[in-house]
Design a protein around this motif. Sequence first.
Motif, PDB file in Angstrom:
ATOM      1  N   UNK A   1       0.825  -1.209   0.000  1.00 20.26           N
ATOM      2  CA  UNK A   1       0.000   0.000   0.000  1.00 20.26           C
ATOM      3  C   UNK A   1       0.858   1.258   0.000  1.00 20.26           C
ATOM      4  N   UNK A   2       2.138   1.131   0.386  1.00 19.59           N
ATOM      5  CA  UNK A   2       3.028   2.291   0.418  1.00 19.59           C
ATOM      6  C   UNK A   2       3.409   2.763  -0.975  1.00 19.59           C
TER       7      UNK A   2
ATOM      8  N   UNK B   1      -4.992   5.768   8.847  1.00 19.58           N
ATOM      9  CA  UNK B   1      -5.083   6.523   7.597  1.00 19.58           C
ATOM     10  C   UNK B   1      -3.724   6.932   7.062  1.00 19.58           C
ATOM     11  N   UNK B   2      -2.665   6.698   7.831  1.00 19.42           N
ATOM     12  CA  UNK B   2      -1.322   7.105   7.433  1.00 19.42           C
ATOM     13  C   UNK B   2      -0.493   5.880   7.059  1.00 19.42           C
TER      14      UNK B   2
ATOM     15  N   UNK C   1       1.819   8.601   2.670  1.00 19.65           N
ATOM     16  CA  UNK C   1       0.527   8.938   2.082  1.00 19.65           C
ATOM     17  C   UNK C   1      -0.503   8.970   3.209  1.00 19.65           C
ATOM     18  N   UNK C   2      -1.300  10.037   3.222  1.00 17.07           N
ATOM     19  CA  UNK C   2      -2.272  10.256   4.292  1.00 17.07           C
ATOM     20  C   UNK C   2      -3.655  10.369   3.653  1.00 17.07           C
ATOM     21  N   UNK C   3      -4.508   9.400   3.956  1.00 14.97           N
ATOM     22  CA  UNK C   3      -5.870   9.388   3.426  1.00 14.97           C
ATOM     23  C   UNK C   3      -6.767  10.196   4.361  1.00 14.97           C
TER      24      UNK C   3
ATOM     25  N   UNK D   1       0.233  13.022  -0.353  1.00 12.65           N
ATOM     26  CA  UNK D   1       1.432  12.177  -0.355  1.00 12.65           C
ATOM     27  C   UNK D   1       2.675  13.026  -0.564  1.00 12.65           C
ATOM     28  N   UNK D   2       3.782  12.476  -0.140  1.00 11.59           N
ATOM     29  CA  UNK D   2       5.060  13.143  -0.335  1.00 11.59           C
ATOM     30  C   UNK D   2       6.178  12.131  -0.262  1.00 11.59           C
TER      31      UNK D   2
END
Length: 729
Positions: free
Chosen positions: A99-100, A441-442, A490-492, A500-501
């Motif tokens: 997922x990353x 979420x992170x 990535x933060x949903x 994302x960064x």
Amino acid sequence: MGRPFTILFQSIRYVLSSACYLGLDSLKDCQGEVNFMNESHRARAARQNQLILCGPSVVALVLSIACAGPAQAAADPAVDPSDADHTLVVTGRPLEDSSAAAAFDSITITRDTLLSSASGRIEDVLSGVAGFQQFRRSDSRSTNPSAQGVTLRALGGNAAARTLVLLDGVPMADPMFGSVALSAIAPERLADIRVTRGGGSGAFGSGAVAGTIALESAGRDMTGPFSGDVSVDNRGETTLSGSVAPKLGQGFAVISGRWDRGEGFWTTPADQRVPASVRAAYDGWSVSARAVAPISSDIELQGRVLAFRDQRTLRFAGADSRSFGEDASIRLVGRGPWQFDVLAYVQDRGFSNVAVSSSTFKPTLDQRSTPATGLGGKVEIRPPVGPHHQLRLGGDWRRAIGDLSEVSYNSTSGAVTGYRWAGGTNDDAGLFGEDDWKLGALTLTGGIRADRWSITRGYVRLASAAGAVTSDTAYDPRNGWALSGRGGAVWRLMPGLSLRGSAYTGMRQPTVNELYRTFTVFPVVTSANPNLTNERLKGFEGGVDLGPVAGVTLSATAFMNRLDHAIANVTTGVNTKQRQNVDAIRARGIEVDAKGHWGSITLDSSLALTDAVVEASGQAAALNGLRPAQTPRFVTSNTLAWVPKAGWQLSATARYTSAAYEDDANSANSVLRPATTIGLYARAPLVHGLSAIVRVENLTDVSVMTRNQAGSIDLAVPRTVWFGLHAGL
């Protein structure tokens, strides 16, 4: 027409032969290093035959396991074939991304898109991803095979790829040139492509300074038991392709071939043609055999063989190039609690080319033989560390061996003026680790890679017209360590909204070609440079992914990349250049991708706006602040497709590429004008299993400049209409 079919039938025969046909000695022969310069033609041919046979024996091993599957199951009373719990599912796919992966700027090209391009060629498909760049704007019908480098993010047009191109996990860059044999990669053989922009640090990550293009082969579930295509265009050029995909026990195989040929189109504008000018004729074929077999319920063996030949004529009669290759790989994929991916591959490649004077139209250089060998492999392990945590550990190794033999001629008299031999060996051994965490979420990811690189056995030998050696230079070996890494998050924030960064570093070795091979695009001579150092990348990016309404996704990314010690062709005098490390190429920009799906209508858009400049000093100081050669500022691609009912499809693609410069000096007489092209695709069913296909390249017949050397111009494909039939079961 007979030769490609003969090769296809021979490949099938080899694939179905026993894996023991060659034995272990042949596998050792595949890995042997050869001194090509002193090798006789007979020894060279024998070596090629060993490599050609070595690959099919690997696939034959997989086939034998696949066919043995049912017998083994029947002999094992503990396995009931009717028990769903013991059903073996053979996919032929790699391990799943974590997922990353969403932390990085990436885009997936689906099989529907692969099959519906205007030209039916892989480079056309990849051009739908804004920021994708070849060394020149021409495709693999009308460019020199050794110049087919691909990159992303405006890091400069380069004949060697700055992007890592993988086919089923195997690096596809030529061991000598670093270019990619795009004509050997048929879109119809692929399941999908994942393009990740930005540096990578995983397996084979030392070549991914601009990003990674991962191509995955299609299995029997996508190709069907049989498929075939035949098409002809308005100039009488033809394309013929087909595949068979039999079930083999509990596994399967896919055997396919493709043949493209034609007199080609005029790359030279009408007002610049001379009696020696000719169309860009091409004749190329490739055959591929891939087999997948289960070892157990969660372990899969995959083998693949690829062979190709490609002949092209560029601009003038006699300016012929020829490239060929035989690749083989074997891969073991485990999907149990301890997941693993073990891969080994071998490549045998060759190239020859004749350079012709643009004033006397006689040969000036015969690059008569450029053999190269690539060897490599990787081991990756994913231990069970929890449902929300993934750890990847592994190592890889690559070796590139390349040599050349050339004869130079007086462009007026045609007399031999000298001989040149050169070559060397590059090695890279890497260790890598990557850890991903999902915390609600992170999602966080971090990876590191250490490369032990070496440049050895470099030499350049020159001889006079009489054959007397005038110079014999052996270069000292060099080696060192390079450390690179990658991290991201990535933060949903909510359904349909993610931030994302990421930040990353990377490394690319100069190729054997860049180090030792001087080349000519008459009248310009570009010299090699055995003192080139590694390119090093530093970059970071931030983006947002949106799904504002059902069926619509938007992605926007801002990035900053800096490629230190970038290798460029630096002008050193009148009609002379040299490969040199400039201080850096700095690229910053914005990439936007959008997809929409509304019933039977889909929209796929991509754009890249990039500010790229060269930072240079010393002998290259004149380049400081200029734009890298061949690099446009703005690129966009937009495809609208309509599927009115099953079996039907209509699509149109509009692409725009802004102006660029042919040369590093950004000369006013080297401008490549902006161009907008439109491509069309239509498919309609005729009878069961048979469809009619129409493709149109460059609908408006725009002149697309691919080269402008002080007013001497080459053009890309003009309007071309293809009519074809597709049969499938």
